[in-house]
Design a protein around this motif. Sequence first.
Motif, PDB file in Angstrom:
ATOM      1  N   UNK A  37      37.508  51.014  32.078  1.00 27.62           N
ATOM      2  CA  UNK A  37      36.173  50.667  32.577  1.00 27.62           C
ATOM      3  C   UNK A  37      35.425  49.820  31.553  1.00 27.62           C
ATOM      4  N   UNK A  38      35.563  50.158  30.277  1.00 29.68           N
ATOM      5  CA  UNK A  38      34.914  49.389  29.221  1.00 29.68           C
ATOM      6  C   UNK A  38      35.472  47.968  29.176  1.00 29.68           C
ATOM      7  N   UNK A  39      36.799  47.843  29.167  1.00 26.64           N
ATOM      8  CA  UNK A  39      37.433  46.525  29.131  1.00 26.64           C
ATOM      9  C   UNK A  39      37.121  45.756  30.416  1.00 26.64           C
ATOM     10  N   UNK A  40      37.104  46.463  31.547  1.00 29.07           N
ATOM     11  CA  UNK A  40      36.757  45.817  32.808  1.00 29.07           C
ATOM     12  C   UNK A  40      35.345  45.262  32.782  1.00 29.07           C
ATOM     13  N   UNK A  41      34.434  45.976  32.141  1.00 30.86           N
ATOM     14  CA  UNK A  41      33.068  45.499  32.013  1.00 30.86           C
ATOM     15  C   UNK A  41      32.977  44.215  31.216  1.00 30.86           C
ATOM     16  N   UNK A  44      35.552  41.868  31.174  1.00 26.69           N
ATOM     17  CA  UNK A  44      36.264  40.758  31.768  1.00 26.69           C
ATOM     18  C   UNK A  44      36.678  40.927  33.214  1.00 26.69           C
ATOM     19  N   UNK A  45      36.323  42.062  33.819  1.00 24.58           N
ATOM     20  CA  UNK A  45      36.742  42.275  35.208  1.00 24.58           C
ATOM     21  C   UNK A  45      35.744  43.213  35.880  1.00 24.58           C
ATOM     22  N   UNK A  46      34.553  42.720  36.179  1.00 26.03           N
ATOM     23  CA  UNK A  46      33.500  43.574  36.744  1.00 26.03           C
ATOM     24  C   UNK A  46      33.900  44.309  38.021  1.00 26.03           C
ATOM     25  N   UNK A  47      34.756  43.701  38.831  1.00 24.66           N
ATOM     26  CA  UNK A  47      35.168  44.367  40.069  1.00 24.66           C
ATOM     27  C   UNK A  47      35.988  45.626  39.772  1.00 24.66           C
ATOM     28  N   UNK A  48      36.847  45.555  38.763  1.00 21.58           N
ATOM     29  CA  UNK A  48      37.629  46.743  38.378  1.00 21.58           C
ATOM     30  C   UNK A  48      36.710  47.810  37.799  1.00 21.58           C
ATOM     31  N   UNK A  49      35.766  47.394  36.968  1.00 22.13           N
ATOM     32  CA  UNK A  49      34.802  48.342  36.412  1.00 22.13           C
ATOM     33  C   UNK A  49      34.046  49.060  37.529  1.00 22.13           C
ATOM     34  N   UNK A  50      33.577  48.301  38.517  1.00 24.85           N
ATOM     35  CA  UNK A  50      32.838  48.894  39.637  1.00 24.85           C
ATOM     36  C   UNK A  50      33.728  49.851  40.419  1.00 24.85           C
ATOM     37  N   UNK A  51      34.977  49.469  40.631  1.00 21.03           N
ATOM     38  CA  UNK A  51      35.905  50.336  41.357  1.00 21.03           C
ATOM     39  C   UNK A  51      36.102  51.651  40.610  1.00 21.03           C
ATOM     40  N   UNK A  52      36.281  51.573  39.292  1.00 22.17           N
ATOM     41  CA  UNK A  52      36.469  52.800  38.504  1.00 22.17           C
ATOM     42  C   UNK A  52      35.213  53.664  38.516  1.00 22.17           C
ATOM     43  N   UNK A  53      34.049  53.042  38.365  1.00 20.91           N
ATOM     44  CA  UNK A  53      32.794  53.803  38.367  1.00 20.91           C
ATOM     45  C   UNK A  53      32.533  54.475  39.711  1.00 20.91           C
ATOM     46  N   UNK A  82      45.397  49.965  30.441  1.00 29.63           N
ATOM     47  CA  UNK A  82      44.722  51.259  30.394  1.00 29.63           C
ATOM     48  C   UNK A  82      44.793  51.992  31.722  1.00 29.63           C
ATOM     49  N   UNK A  83      44.619  51.260  32.814  1.00 31.83           N
ATOM     50  CA  UNK A  83      44.740  51.889  34.137  1.00 31.83           C
ATOM     51  C   UNK A  83      46.166  52.394  34.330  1.00 31.83           C
ATOM     52  N   UNK A  84      47.145  51.578  33.932  1.00 31.14           N
ATOM     53  CA  UNK A  84      48.547  51.994  34.080  1.00 31.14           C
ATOM     54  C   UNK A  84      48.829  53.264  33.288  1.00 31.14           C
ATOM     55  N   UNK A 131      40.761  32.483  28.284  1.00 31.94           N
ATOM     56  CA  UNK A 131      41.752  33.277  27.597  1.00 31.94           C
ATOM     57  C   UNK A 131      41.198  34.675  27.269  1.00 31.94           C
ATOM     58  N   UNK A 132      39.944  34.721  26.850  1.00 30.49           N
ATOM     59  CA  UNK A 132      39.310  35.999  26.504  1.00 30.49           C
ATOM     60  C   UNK A 132      39.271  36.926  27.723  1.00 30.49           C
ATOM     61  N   UNK A 133      38.938  36.361  28.881  1.00 31.94           N
ATOM     62  CA  UNK A 133      38.893  37.149  30.108  1.00 31.94           C
ATOM     63  C   UNK A 133      40.267  37.721  30.432  1.00 31.94           C
ATOM     64  N   UNK A 134      41.295  36.921  30.238  1.00 32.29           N
ATOM     65  CA  UNK A 134      42.657  37.407  30.497  1.00 32.29           C
ATOM     66  C   UNK A 134      43.026  38.563  29.577  1.00 32.29           C
ATOM     67  N   UNK A 135      42.605  38.494  28.325  1.00 25.86           N
ATOM     68  CA  UNK A 135      42.899  39.586  27.391  1.00 25.86           C
ATOM     69  C   UNK A 135      42.167  40.870  27.794  1.00 25.86           C
ATOM     70  N   UNK A 136      40.897  40.749  28.195  1.00 25.46           N
ATOM     71  CA  UNK A 136      40.157  41.936  28.651  1.00 25.46           C
ATOM     72  C   UNK A 136      40.805  42.522  29.891  1.00 25.46           C
ATOM     73  N   UNK A 137      41.237  41.643  30.796  1.00 26.29           N
ATOM     74  CA  UNK A 137      41.897  42.124  32.010  1.00 26.29           C
ATOM     75  C   UNK A 137      43.234  42.782  31.695  1.00 26.29           C
ATOM     76  N   UNK A 138      43.972  42.221  30.762  1.00 22.78           N
ATOM     77  CA  UNK A 138      45.256  42.818  30.379  1.00 22.78           C
ATOM     78  C   UNK A 138      45.039  44.206  29.782  1.00 22.78           C
TER      79      UNK A 138
END
Length: 118
Positions: A36-40, A42-51, A13-15, A1-8
């Motif tokens: 990028x912070x939230x992605x870090x 709960x969503x490392x792939x999104x964080x990497x894409x943004x970085x 934020x991206x939107x 559930x925590x991961x889903x909240x970070x991803x949301x």
Amino acid sequence: MRTLLWRALALLSVALGLIGIVLPGLPTVPFLLLAAWAGGKGWPALEAWLLNHPRHGPAIRRWRERGAVPRRAKWAATGMMGLSATALAVSPAPLAVKLAVPAFMAAVALWLWTRPEA
């Protein structure tokens, strides 16, 4: 559930950052920093894409490494805050709002100008 909240939070934020690209007055990079912070969290792939993004990645990395904000961004933010304060001053908003909001924006501008530059 925590991961889903970070991803949301990251997706929201991206939107908002994407909307900020086309909507004047809505900043893009602060929302991408948040994404990028939230992605870090709960969503490392999104964080990497943004970085690694060719346009916004360097700004995110500079912020993370040194808390740096480019001078051009400082001027743009200060100008937008000035325009917003002027629009607020001529609006029918209550006097307390007309005083408090520009005071807050002035504090943010002061803080912003104390950040190192890229």
